[in-house]
Design an enzyme around this catalytic site. Structure first.
Site, PDB file in Angstrom:
ATOM      1  CE  LYS A  44      -1.736   2.755   3.075  1.00  0.00           C
ATOM      2  NZ  LYS A  44      -1.615   4.034   2.358  1.00  0.00           N
ATOM      3  CD  GLU A  48      10.327  13.743  10.594  1.00  0.00           C
ATOM      4  OE1 GLU A  48       9.263  13.125  10.826  1.00  0.00           O
ATOM      5  OE2 GLU A  48      11.325  13.208  10.084  1.00  0.00           O
ATOM      6  CB  VAL A 104       0.866   6.431  10.653  1.00  0.00           C
ATOM      7  CG1 VAL A 104       0.453   5.163   9.919  1.00  0.00           C
ATOM      8  CG2 VAL A 104      -0.016   7.602  10.236  1.00  0.00           C
ATOM      9  N   GLY A 105       2.910   5.114  12.677  1.00  0.00           N
ATOM     10  CA  GLY A 105       3.763   3.954  12.976  1.00  0.00           C
ATOM     11  C   GLY A 105       3.461   3.344  14.329  1.00  0.00           C
ATOM     12  CB  CYS A 145      13.059  10.086   7.838  1.00  0.00           C
ATOM     13  SG  CYS A 145      13.905   8.797   6.957  1.00  0.00           S
ATOM     14  CD  GLN A 189       4.829  17.867   4.900  1.00  0.00           C
ATOM     15  OE1 GLN A 189       3.977  17.031   5.201  1.00  0.00           O
ATOM     16  NE2 GLN A 189       5.755  18.258   5.764  1.00  0.00           N
ATOM     17  N   GLY A 207       7.169   5.978   7.732  1.00  0.00           N
ATOM     18  CA  GLY A 207       6.264   7.124   7.737  1.00  0.00           C
ATOM     19  C   GLY A 207       6.296   7.821   9.084  1.00  0.00           C
ATOM     20  CB  SER A 208       3.965  10.254  10.549  1.00  0.00           C
ATOM     21  OG  SER A 208       2.780   9.509  10.748  1.00  0.00           O
ATOM     22  CG  ASN A 209       7.576   9.013  15.346  1.00  0.00           C
ATOM     23  OD1 ASN A 209       8.248   9.505  14.445  1.00  0.00           O
ATOM     24  ND2 ASN A 209       8.101   8.260  16.290  1.00  0.00           N
ATOM     25  CD  GLU A 234      13.470   5.044   8.851  1.00  0.00           C
ATOM     26  OE1 GLU A 234      13.744   5.768   9.829  1.00  0.00           O
ATOM     27  OE2 GLU A 234      13.348   5.468   7.705  1.00  0.00           O
TER      28      GLU A 234
END
Ligand code: UN1
Length: 491
Positions: A173, A383, A230-231, A282, A329, A226-228, A248
């Site tokens: 995805k 970030e 979501v991760g 990143c 963004q 991706g982002s923290n 990551e």
């Protein structure tokens, strides 16, 4: 304009979901593609197709799996220009950066195609007589691969190549903002004879599609970049099912510049790290931690170099910096610029959106430098994912080290010095998964592990030989050949 379809069980299938327009962030009047917002039913079908294909693929000898990857490598070499252009038009990075990213993907495929012949175990002497003990690496099963928009060619490839040579099947995805590059990659794998169901592609948001993948009973591991936010959610969902998860996530990477550094080199590396890929990386350099004795001179040179950067459409070879990927963004970057101002930091370069003439229809931000940044400010801690650099002045090397480590992330860090003792002290103490000495914070190679510590990452490192360890289970085998005369168990 291309209309994209799901790829499930070896077929390009129309989606029943809504449609999302894929716009060029440098010129939003250009619609590049229309991608489906796949339904969770379709995501489940992709997982089922991956489950169905697993038995056949796991039984295909690894070197034969590797041969398919070599074909994909050659196909991607043939189609490299098309892929690089799609990447620039879809994501915004410069065409030179896109060519570099495509080359990186090609290198990754080449490396893992070769690794297919080296998925080895060990033989280990047992304490018992006439016992043969060995290990073997076996695929984990169907895996989910969920990837971001900022490296939409390299990151999916560096996950799927080790997953596939290890004998896993894949449900992929991509980010909703970069569906075209995803389709082109899958098309290339399909053209090279990957059996139906081994690689499946569905589009759409994390909530519907990503969630369905991680919760589907067939899926045995998930790899995410991706982002923290979501991760961490994905990691929780994977933990609840007891499956492997590799995440990551964010970075707040420092470049530390000591008094004896080669300043010309440090300035070039800061420019590359902070503004390359428009800071949407990143591994981007978002903090320059500079000792007082050279800070003024460093900043003068940095400002001069920044003013020479050309912001524009990445297809123009004169462009050094493309746009932010989309309006959201752009808004995030602009809001951090006002946060920095309100916190009392001083803008000494850029600091605003560019809207004149050729920038009118894109999401452009001028490369921005803040001076007078205190390490506790939000712009020094969070970030941003844009072309924004915070200059933090420190009195000495020890303060520089503490400042560099004083964030929750730990992906990459650079130290600029010509003193060997300082270099080794920083190498030893920097809290980062990747440390650079006299080189920029960005980049990575196919055969070299990549990943971070602290809040940046969980699960094993990506790329390099170690990537295979995430995509395999280690089976230990004991063979007793005493022929019925076994003396008993040791313990
Ligand atoms: C690089 O610096 O070239 O999402 C790699 C990212 C990283 C990849 C960056 N996972 O930006």
């Amino acid at each position: 304009m291309r209309t994209l379809k799901n790829f499930i069980g070896g077929e390009w299938r129309e989606s029943a979901g809504g449609k999302v327009q894929d716009l060029n962030p440098a010129d939003t009047s250009e619609v590049i593609a229309e991608a489906p917002s796949s339904t969770s039913k379709e995501a489940a079908e992709a997982c089922e197709a991956a489950a169905k294909a697993f038995e056949g693929w796991r039984n295909t000898p690894a070197p034969v799996r590797g041969q398919i990857l070599y074909k994909v490598q050659r196909r991607m070499e043939e189609r490299r220009q098309e892929l690089a252009e799609a990447l620039t038009r879809e994501e915004g990075k410069t065409i030179a950066e896109s060519r570099g990213e495509v080359q990186r993907a090609i290198n990754v495929i080449e490396f893992f195609a070769g690794e297919a012949r080296r998925i080895t175990g060990e033989t280990i002497p047992s304490e018992l007589p006439h016992n043969f003990c060995y290990t073997v690496k076996q695929p984990v099963g169907p895996v989910g691969i969920i990837t971001p928009w900022n490296f939409p060619v390299a990151i999916p490839v560096w996950k799927m190549a080790p997953a596939l040579v290890s004998g896993n099947t894949v449900v992929f995805k991509p980010a909703t903002l970069t569906p075209l590059t995803a389709a082109l990659i899958v098309e290339m794998f399909d053209e090279c004879g990957l059996p139906p169901g081994v690689l499946n592609l569905v589009y759409g948001g994390g909530r519907e599609v990503g969630d369905t993948i991680v919760r589907h009973p067939a899926i045995q591991a998930v790899s995410f970049t991706g982002s923290n936010d979501v991760g961490v959610g994905l990691y929780g969902a994977a933990a609840a099912r007891g499956i492997k998860c590799q995440c990551e996530m964010g970075g707040k990477n420092p470049i530390v510049i000591l008094g004896d550094a080669d300043l010309a080199l440090a300035v070039e590396s800061t420019i590359q790290g902070a503004f390359g890929s428009t800071g949407q990386r990143c591994t981007a350099t978002s903090r320059a931690v500079v000792v007082d004795s050279i800070a003024d001179e460093f900043l003068d040179r940095l400002q001069a170099r920044t003013s020479s950067l050309v912001v524009g459409n990445g297809m123009d070879p004169a462009t050094s910096l493309g746009p932010s990927v989309d309006e959201r963004q752009l808004e995030t970057v602009l809001s951090y610029i006002s946060v920095g101002r309100n916190e009392g930091a001083r803008v000494v370069a850029g600091g605003a959106r560019m809207k004149d003439g050729r920038h009118e229809r894109g999401f452009f931000v001028a490369p921005t430098i803040f001076d007078g940044v205190d390490p506790s400010m939000r712009i020094a801690q969070e970030e941003i994912f844009g072309p924004v650099l915070s200059l933090i002045r420190v009195k000495d090397a020890e303060t520089a080290l503490a400042t560099a480590n004083g964030v929750r992330f730990g992906l990459s860090a650079s130290i600029y010095t010509s003193d060997v003792a300082s270099m080794f002290r920083f190498v030893d103490r920097l809290e980062a998964g990747i440390v650079h000495v006299n080189s920029p914070t960005v980049g990575g190679e196919a055969h070299i592990p990549f990943g971070g510590m602290k809040a940046t990452g969980v699960g094993l490192r990506e790329m390099g030989r170690v990537a295979i360890d995430f995509y395999t289970e280690l089976k230990v085998v004991y063979v007793d050949y005493t022929g019925g005369k076994r003396a008993g168990n040791l313990y």
